[in-house]
Design a protein around this motif. Sequence first.
Motif, PDB file in Angstrom:
ATOM      1  N   THR A 187       0.317  -3.298  11.081  1.00  0.00           N
ATOM      2  CA  THR A 187      -0.422  -3.954  12.158  1.00  0.00           C
ATOM      3  C   THR A 187       0.503  -4.540  13.229  1.00  0.00           C
ATOM      4  N   GLU A 197     -11.831  -3.751  13.938  1.00  0.00           N
ATOM      5  CA  GLU A 197     -12.902  -3.697  12.953  1.00  0.00           C
ATOM      6  C   GLU A 197     -12.664  -4.678  11.803  1.00  0.00           C
ATOM      7  N   ASP A 198     -11.442  -4.705  11.275  1.00  0.00           N
ATOM      8  CA  ASP A 198     -11.149  -5.570  10.137  1.00  0.00           C
ATOM      9  C   ASP A 198      -9.646  -5.566   9.914  1.00  0.00           C
ATOM     10  N   THR A 217      -4.769   6.776   1.007  1.00  0.00           N
ATOM     11  CA  THR A 217      -3.439   6.165   1.136  1.00  0.00           C
ATOM     12  C   THR A 217      -2.470   6.736   0.102  1.00  0.00           C
ATOM     13  N   LEU A 244     -16.395   2.629  13.540  1.00  0.00           N
ATOM     14  CA  LEU A 244     -15.632   3.876  13.684  1.00  0.00           C
ATOM     15  C   LEU A 244     -16.306   4.946  12.829  1.00  0.00           C
ATOM     16  N   PHE A 290     -14.429   0.166   8.332  1.00  0.00           N
ATOM     17  CA  PHE A 290     -14.318  -0.007   9.777  1.00  0.00           C
ATOM     18  C   PHE A 290     -15.652   0.457  10.355  1.00  0.00           C
ATOM     19  N   VAL A 343      -1.816   0.327   7.451  1.00  0.00           N
ATOM     20  CA  VAL A 343      -1.493   0.292   8.874  1.00  0.00           C
ATOM     21  C   VAL A 343      -0.488  -0.823   9.133  1.00  0.00           C
ATOM     22  N   SER A 389      -8.702  -0.093  14.187  1.00  0.00           N
ATOM     23  CA  SER A 389      -9.006  -0.634  12.861  1.00  0.00           C
ATOM     24  C   SER A 389      -8.719  -2.127  12.822  1.00  0.00           C
ATOM     25  N   TYR A 429      -2.451   6.622   7.758  1.00  0.00           N
ATOM     26  CA  TYR A 429      -1.516   6.112   8.777  1.00  0.00           C
ATOM     27  C   TYR A 429      -0.049   6.395   8.452  1.00  0.00           C
ATOM     28  N   PHE A 444     -13.193  -3.428  -1.775  1.00  0.00           N
ATOM     29  CA  PHE A 444     -13.512  -4.841  -1.625  1.00  0.00           C
ATOM     30  C   PHE A 444     -14.873  -5.175  -2.229  1.00  0.00           C
ATOM     31  N   THR A 495       0.835  -1.204   0.000  1.00  0.00           N
ATOM     32  CA  THR A 495       0.000   0.000   0.000  1.00  0.00           C
ATOM     33  C   THR A 495       0.866   1.249   0.000  1.00  0.00           C
ATOM     34  N   ILE A 521      -7.579  -7.306   8.021  1.00  0.00           N
ATOM     35  CA  ILE A 521      -7.056  -7.350   6.650  1.00  0.00           C
ATOM     36  C   ILE A 521      -7.222  -5.995   5.973  1.00  0.00           C
ATOM     37  N   ALA A 522      -8.406  -5.398   6.137  1.00  0.00           N
ATOM     38  CA  ALA A 522      -8.624  -4.076   5.558  1.00  0.00           C
ATOM     39  C   ALA A 522      -7.635  -3.083   6.150  1.00  0.00           C
ATOM     40  N   SER A 523      -7.394  -3.201   7.442  1.00  0.00           N
ATOM     41  CA  SER A 523      -6.473  -2.308   8.125  1.00  0.00           C
ATOM     42  C   SER A 523      -5.065  -2.418   7.530  1.00  0.00           C
ATOM     43  N   ASP A 524      -4.624  -3.640   7.335  1.00  0.00           N
ATOM     44  CA  ASP A 524      -3.312  -3.891   6.731  1.00  0.00           C
ATOM     45  C   ASP A 524      -3.256  -3.298   5.324  1.00  0.00           C
ATOM     46  N   LEU A 525      -4.351  -3.479   4.579  1.00  0.00           N
ATOM     47  CA  LEU A 525      -4.398  -2.995   3.196  1.00  0.00           C
ATOM     48  C   LEU A 525      -4.520  -1.477   3.110  1.00  0.00           C
ATOM     49  N   MET A 526      -4.910  -0.832   4.187  1.00  0.00           N
ATOM     50  CA  MET A 526      -4.948   0.632   4.179  1.00  0.00           C
ATOM     51  C   MET A 526      -3.606   1.202   4.641  1.00  0.00           C
TER      52      MET A 526
END
Lengths: 256, 359
Positions: free
Chosen positions: B228, B216-217, A168, A93, A90, B226, B213, A104, A84, A76, B219-224
Amino acid sequence: MALLRADHVTHYFGGLCAVSDFNLELESGELVGIIGPNGAGKTTVFNLITGVYKATEGSIHLDGQELVGRKPNAITQLGIARTFQNIRLFKDLTVLDNVRIAYYNWLKYSSWESLLHIGRYRAQEELYTNKALDLLEFFKLDQFADELAKNLPYGSQRRLEIARALATGPKLLLLDEPAAGMNPREIEQLMEFILWVRKEFGLTILLIEHQMRLVMGICERLKVLDFGATIAEGLPAEIRAHPKVLEAYLGEGGDQ
Amino acid sequence: MIMDNTPSSTPVSKGHALVQQLKMQWDRIANNRKVFPIVLVVGFILSILVPRFGLVNEYVQLIIIYIGINIILTTSLNLINGYMGEFSVGHAGFMAVGAYVSAIFTTKLLPENLLAAFFPLVVLAGGIGAALVGLLVSVPSFKTRGDYLAIVTLAFNMIVKSVIENIEAIGGPRGIPGIAKLTTLPWTFFWTVLAILVIRNFVYSNYGRGVQSIREDEIASDLMGVNTNKVKLLAFTLSSFFAGVAGALFAHVLQFISPKVFDILKSTDVLIMVYLGGIGSITGSILGATAYTVLLEVLRPFGMWRMVLMPLMLVLLMIFRPRGIMGMSEFRWLIPGFDLYAIKYWRRKKEVSSGTPTS
């Protein structure tokens, strides 16, 4: 040089070959579609590009940098973002936090500064919170900024997912069935929206879609997968008439 | 015929009015941002005055100290179980490390006349010891999640207990007796406030949002984007640091520690306080820890029935209010001002720059 280049990518789940010998070259600024029946391995291709799965064989390069073996968050950071098939926001949130999380890697302050809220914390938070809100405004979502993501209507959730991906800072955007669950009128709007996003953010887009109307309408090139293998590729008009594509979608002897 | 509505005389609506009144008061406290500095100043002054002039008896003072320690434990565990959405059941393990490290300092290493002066450093040492162990435990969390990570933390708690039991130098199963009573009301107040503020600051930061995050999710977090692993490591280290701090304070108020004190039941206590207060809420942790500690004392006259009544209350709470007392919401005065008003600031800034005030 191609922006994204996949060479002979093959992936097995146990003994099952999900994707075999997948090749793709994406030039900067292109809008390319991947189509194919259910279970053809389209989403697996996305998962291989973004690092969710590690390709069994082959290599994938973005701007000449090898992606296979890198973690999703590292990929990323190199400039690939995705949405997806089934929305993965999330949910509990706020809309604002959903976008801020995608910033991030842009926020530059250390964990010590985060514990005490000192140093660069305030300036960085302010900068990127405002950026996130600007982005939300751009997508007409700013009035929902402090709403929980799960409370948004379906269409807005789809838009938020794209906004989050754009935060991102990608060069390449992967859209996994952006038109899922939309009616013809909404699909019409989505097509305009995708073209607009591409122009505004200077993106290259790769998308997976079942809706032929959308794919034929906006994609410049198409790739057709079936059972993990690439069965056809070319211009939308060529694909429409391709015998193997008709066979994959309609079954054998489609000429009767 | 249309009935005239004059319900104010019926007892039902009187009760209703009282509930309304209470709710309004509650909202006033929850929303008034001036409460925060007032609580800090008044709390600090009281924590000095109360023991000095004996405003309440020793027993009540002890309960207040336990409330403080429990708040630290609950808030720090909430970071893992509430904000990160994992299920850690080994919090007492970290507490044990903090308690033992600090107790070794005060009973074996430091001269007696220096104990009081060095106490804050001793507590810090306990926290750091626990944080280092927490760092180790965070490594399995990179690959493991959910039920499996719960088992890892459970095993960790057992390992800590049996390691301590087998080291003769620190008393083995008999523990360490005769620890000086160094945990005072002001120090408890200081560490409690520090734990609350630091954990809150962490939650309302880039890393804290990353932690949420993951809940919450992942995999999504990693893909955004973050990272992890880094975020998990930070959360586990911070959480175990404050568990260690709580352990150190605990050891120096109980004055006797043994491995048995830090078994799985102690971890369960903290879990109950987290879920009673509500996950993902620092306010909830404060209220949950306070309510649980006070209730256990209030129910003491019921003798053995206490352990029937208390769980029964928990069962009822989980049925009627599964999110706990606060559950994912926060008193406004506990939210950092910038975060609370970020959207307002942004709107105002836009109005200024465009020069045309809206609304």
